[in-house]
Scaffold this motif. Sequence first.
Motif, short mmCIF file in Angstrom:
data_model
loop_
_atom_site.label_atom_id
_atom_site.label_comp_id
_atom_site.label_asym_id
_atom_site.label_seq_id
_atom_site.Cartn_x
_atom_site.Cartn_y
_atom_site.Cartn_z
N PHE A 96 0.90 -1.13 -0.14
CA PHE A 96 0.08 -0.06 -0.03
C PHE A 96 0.72 1.27 -0.21
O PHE A 96 1.71 1.28 0.92
N GLU A 97 0.44 2.18 -0.68
CA GLU A 97 1.10 3.47 -0.87
C GLU A 97 0.56 4.54 0.47
O GLU A 97 1.45 5.30 0.66
N TRP A 98 -0.39 4.16 1.24
CA TRP A 98 -0.96 4.96 2.12
C TRP A 98 -1.98 4.21 3.04
O TRP A 98 -2.72 3.35 2.56
N PHE A 99 -1.57 4.51 4.42
CA PHE A 99 -2.76 4.42 5.08
C PHE A 99 -2.83 5.61 6.08
O PHE A 99 -1.92 6.04 6.12
N PRO A 100 -4.05 5.67 6.74
CA PRO A 100 -4.26 7.05 7.48
C PRO A 100 -3.60 6.61 8.92
O PRO A 100 -3.55 5.41 9.48
N SER A 101 -3.23 7.66 9.41
CA SER A 101 -2.74 7.63 10.71
C SER A 101 -3.91 7.35 11.73
O SER A 101 -5.03 7.54 11.41
N TYR A 102 -3.51 6.78 13.15
CA TYR A 102 -4.71 6.08 13.70
C TYR A 102 -5.71 7.67 14.34
O TYR A 102 -6.82 7.49 14.80
N ASP A 103 -5.04 8.75 14.08
CA ASP A 103 -6.00 9.84 14.56
C ASP A 103 -6.29 10.67 13.45
O ASP A 103 -6.87 11.64 13.59
N ASP A 104 -6.38 10.01 12.19
CA ASP A 104 -6.86 10.68 11.08
C ASP A 104 -8.36 10.70 10.95
O ASP A 104 -8.82 9.42 11.44
N GLU A 105 -9.04 11.63 10.34
CA GLU A 105 -10.44 11.31 10.16
C GLU A 105 -10.99 9.88 9.54
O GLU A 105 -12.17 9.64 9.44
N LEU A 106 -10.18 9.36 8.70
CA LEU A 106 -10.52 8.10 8.02
C LEU A 106 -10.27 7.09 8.75
O LEU A 106 -10.05 5.76 8.02
N ALA A 107 -9.68 7.36 9.75
CA ALA A 107 -9.12 5.88 10.75
C ALA A 107 -10.11 5.14 10.99
O ALA A 107 -9.79 4.10 11.47
N ASN A 108 -11.49 5.65 11.20
CA ASN A 108 -12.49 4.71 11.55
C ASN A 108 -12.79 3.52 10.53
O ASN A 108 -13.82 2.81 10.88
N HIS A 109 -12.13 3.56 9.65
CA HIS A 109 -12.34 2.47 8.73
C HIS A 109 -11.45 1.25 8.90
O HIS A 109 -11.43 0.17 7.82
N TYR A 110 -10.61 1.37 9.86
CA TYR A 110 -9.79 0.27 10.32
C TYR A 110 -10.70 -0.69 11.16
O TYR A 110 -11.65 -0.44 11.60
N GLY A 111 -10.44 -2.23 10.89
CA GLY A 111 -11.17 -3.16 11.84
C GLY A 111 -10.08 -4.29 12.04
O GLY A 111 -9.09 -3.97 11.84
N TYR A 112 -10.66 -5.26 12.50
CA TYR A 112 -9.77 -6.51 13.04
C TYR A 112 -10.56 -7.77 12.78
O TYR A 112 -11.81 -7.87 12.89
N ARG A 113 -9.67 -8.61 12.05
CA ARG A 113 -10.20 -9.95 11.87
C ARG A 113 -9.50 -10.89 12.77
O ARG A 113 -8.29 -10.89 12.76
N ARG A 114 -10.43 -11.36 13.39
CA ARG A 114 -9.90 -12.58 14.34
C ARG A 114 -9.45 -13.88 13.99
O ARG A 114 -8.76 -14.68 14.47
N LYS A 115 -9.78 -14.17 12.63
CA LYS A 115 -9.57 -15.25 11.94
C LYS A 115 -9.61 -15.13 10.58
O LYS A 115 -10.47 -14.67 10.19
N ALA A 116 -8.92 -15.79 9.60
CA ALA A 116 -9.01 -15.84 8.31
C ALA A 116 -9.09 -17.44 7.75
O ALA A 116 -8.75 -18.26 8.62
N HIS A 117 -9.97 -17.68 6.60
CA HIS A 117 -9.99 -18.93 5.97
C HIS A 117 -8.74 -19.66 5.59
O HIS A 117 -8.61 -20.71 5.71
N LYS A 118 -8.10 -18.75 4.76
CA LYS A 118 -6.79 -18.89 4.11
C LYS A 118 -5.98 -17.61 4.23
O LYS A 118 -6.56 -16.37 4.19
N GLY A 119 -4.78 -17.85 3.80
CA GLY A 119 -3.88 -16.55 3.81
C GLY A 119 -2.75 -16.70 4.41
O GLY A 119 -2.73 -17.48 5.55
N PRO A 120 -1.60 -15.71 4.62
CA PRO A 120 -0.51 -15.44 5.16
C PRO A 120 -0.64 -15.15 6.78
O PRO A 120 0.12 -15.23 7.63
N MET A 121 -1.99 -14.52 6.71
CA MET A 121 -2.20 -13.89 8.28
C MET A 121 -3.36 -14.54 8.85
O MET A 121 -4.59 -14.73 8.35
N GLU A 122 -3.14 -15.15 9.98
CA GLU A 122 -4.15 -15.85 10.64
C GLU A 122 -5.22 -15.03 11.22
O GLU A 122 -6.26 -15.35 11.24
N HIS A 123 -4.73 -13.56 11.66
CA HIS A 123 -5.56 -12.75 12.10
C HIS A 123 -4.89 -11.48 11.85
O HIS A 123 -3.67 -11.45 11.76
N GLY A 124 -5.62 -10.24 12.23
CA GLY A 124 -4.61 -9.02 12.18
C GLY A 124 -5.69 -7.81 11.62
O GLY A 124 -6.80 -7.91 11.49
N GLU A 125 -5.09 -6.78 11.65
CA GLU A 125 -5.75 -5.25 11.43
C GLU A 125 -6.30 -5.54 9.81
O GLU A 125 -5.56 -5.98 9.03
#
Length: 791
Positions: free
Chosen positions: A383-412
Amino acid sequence: MNKPTTITEKILKIIFVKKPDFRISIIAPFMLFALVACGSQNLDDDRKKTTQAKHILVTDFNNTTVPSYIKPFDAKTELVELSHNNNALNIKFSTKHSSSGITIIPDLPWSTSELGNNAFMVDVYNNGKYATMLSTNITGMTQKTQRRTVAIDAGETVTLYFELEGFELDHDTGLRDTPPSFITSARKMPIRGSKEIIDFSQVYAIKIYTETQINPTEVTIDNLRFEATGTPNKQYVTHIVDKFGQRADIDFDLKVSSTEELKHLADEERAQLKRSEGWPGRSQFGGWKEGEKFKATGFFRTQKVGDKWSLIDPEGYLYFSSGIANSRMSNTSTFTGIDYKDDSVRFIDPLDVTPEDSQGISGNYRNAQKTSDVANQQRHNMFEWFPSYDDELANHYGYRRKAHKGPMEHGEVYSFYQANLERRYGEKTEQSYLIDWHDITLDRMVDWGFTSFGNWTDPMFYDNTKMPYFANGWIIGEFKTLSSGFDIWGKMPDPFDPEFVRRAKITTEVIAKEVNDSPWCVGVFIDNEMSWGGAAPAIRRYGIVFDALSKSVDESPAKTVFVKMLKDKYKKISALNIAWDKNIKSWQELAQGVNYKKDASYNKTLTNDVSWLLQTYADEYFKVVRTAVKEVMPNHMYVGARFTTWGTAPEARDAAKKYADVVSYNYYREGIDEMTWGFLEALDAPVIIGEFHIGSTDVGHPNPGIIHAPNQKVRADMFKTYMNSAIDNPYIIGAHWFQYIDAPLTGRAHDGENYNVGFVTITDIPFPDLVDAAKDVHKNLYQRRYLNKPQ
């Protein structure tokens, strides 16, 4: 030694030698391809000898006959003479078979290890009238295979490549497929299905084919070879996504460059939708007001009218469900490569009724974000860009507690789509952009002519009075399970387990509260694409039963039921042994578990019995779910579990007919073909298509989807072909496109799907060709369906 002859030189000779009609129809596209794409690649024997480290020829078809190791199956093949001793192979594919093409099986495997990083390449000219979705299946070591598929437009000439060994080819990026990892003018064949890690240092077979063709198609192929791919581009997935979630490294139509542009486009569309006059001749629920009227019940139901099954809307009008599925935020997020050290974010409530992939982008992660750390550098660098955690677009962050497949079992995770909604519509009050999205989406659905939403409609639409919808739910929990041996999305529930019955009631009670007895709810889907088995072989078809038989009655309620059924039928274990040709010592041994999963074959009586047991299993599943639905939603239809053609035993669809008001299928092909759907006449039940789609790579998605088009215009044409084939089928009462929004370029968090399958882009801009196609289909929807009047 003769002077080497290049493709360019060969084609130039043809232009001056062959007759004009052949020149125009066959040679000219090859010439263009050769000059632009191939350059001066040499093909004669002397050249092959001097380029062993870069090139291994499979065939150039320059003999007078097709090599004996190339065999057609359900296709017509013919050598096409381009010039003296210069041929290609024309393949005409079948519309009467589920698959047709050629197989290439040499006496000895090709050894590609000397090439280093390499790919299988083939020159292809689509000399038919329709775009062709061409698949290639290659078999490597231990007989493992990988399938790749690509769309070729009518009249197009292109070199295709199937990467066999390359930079990070065996690395899991979390994407269903990636951009090319080396520089080439050839076109990459995207992975179809799941990526397999295969050693292709020895290649045992190549299969080039099509599947379930709706239109007659043909291609001409030439110069099949394994070729070294040169220096890899090690930055092939670095900074490929811009701040809007679009491909950063390529340009395409509909790409936006600023928030101001997004707002301007939103204003223009709002004005256009405000001018929309709707669809004359339709009831308030989208039924055919100009057609015959039947008994009105105040809710949707089914009825057979003449030789056609139909839905009847709440007012009594004939109704066909043309819809779009997955209109929600849940699948718009992608892993950022960041994870939190705060374990509390990974807590999953055992009483939860919503699976992880259906969870929305919500929650307060302020404290957890203080513990953020890069867990996957490659993903974070995409990614070229992510908002900082105090940015007005930071409310579009979430969290996945598990994934069906992929290199990340969980994460932001982050939802660029949801962020773009805020950019596009503004935020007058907290999350007001979602209210705007809700209203715009409803107006679009009406304007485009759709008659319903499909599965996975966001519950925020459940109280609307503009567009009918299908409610949905999953039965999840800690109940016993069984394996079909082909568990794509997970194991099968044991419906005889009281905990499954309890969880079914909990799920349907939640749905009932959300729907609130709304007449705009057409019906309820429960579960999705379950692994019931298949048509053959026996171990695949009856895998659920064989798994149950291998278990003890103490761990499997289904096994307890099966043992009782067999005891009641055979009385004595000796009678069962004679019937099955087995040697089970006692009923107690059967109860403890017998494993026949690896048997080479099964006699007829055994297969008849396991079919009977599978029917009992399927009956119990559908009976339990129907009971749960009807207890709390007696006015609404239960529309099944959305079967697949790859994972549905006939016993399952027979059970669905008994208990579901509508039998539902997800079907990813180019249309409703007779070879697959011939069983509908015998089934004689109302059937709905819960999912289909067509995608392309021309807007930056490395993987277009399950069904491919070469561009957006052809994608729209293929939508019309599919929809019209469904409308024309007397048993099909609806078809739903999957999905409303393009998948994230870097893959949805659940499983990495990064498909161009939306009606709108990641920036919420509708695809104009697809919208026009939808309007074209819908203007004649009911006349075509009930008066047999095609456009």
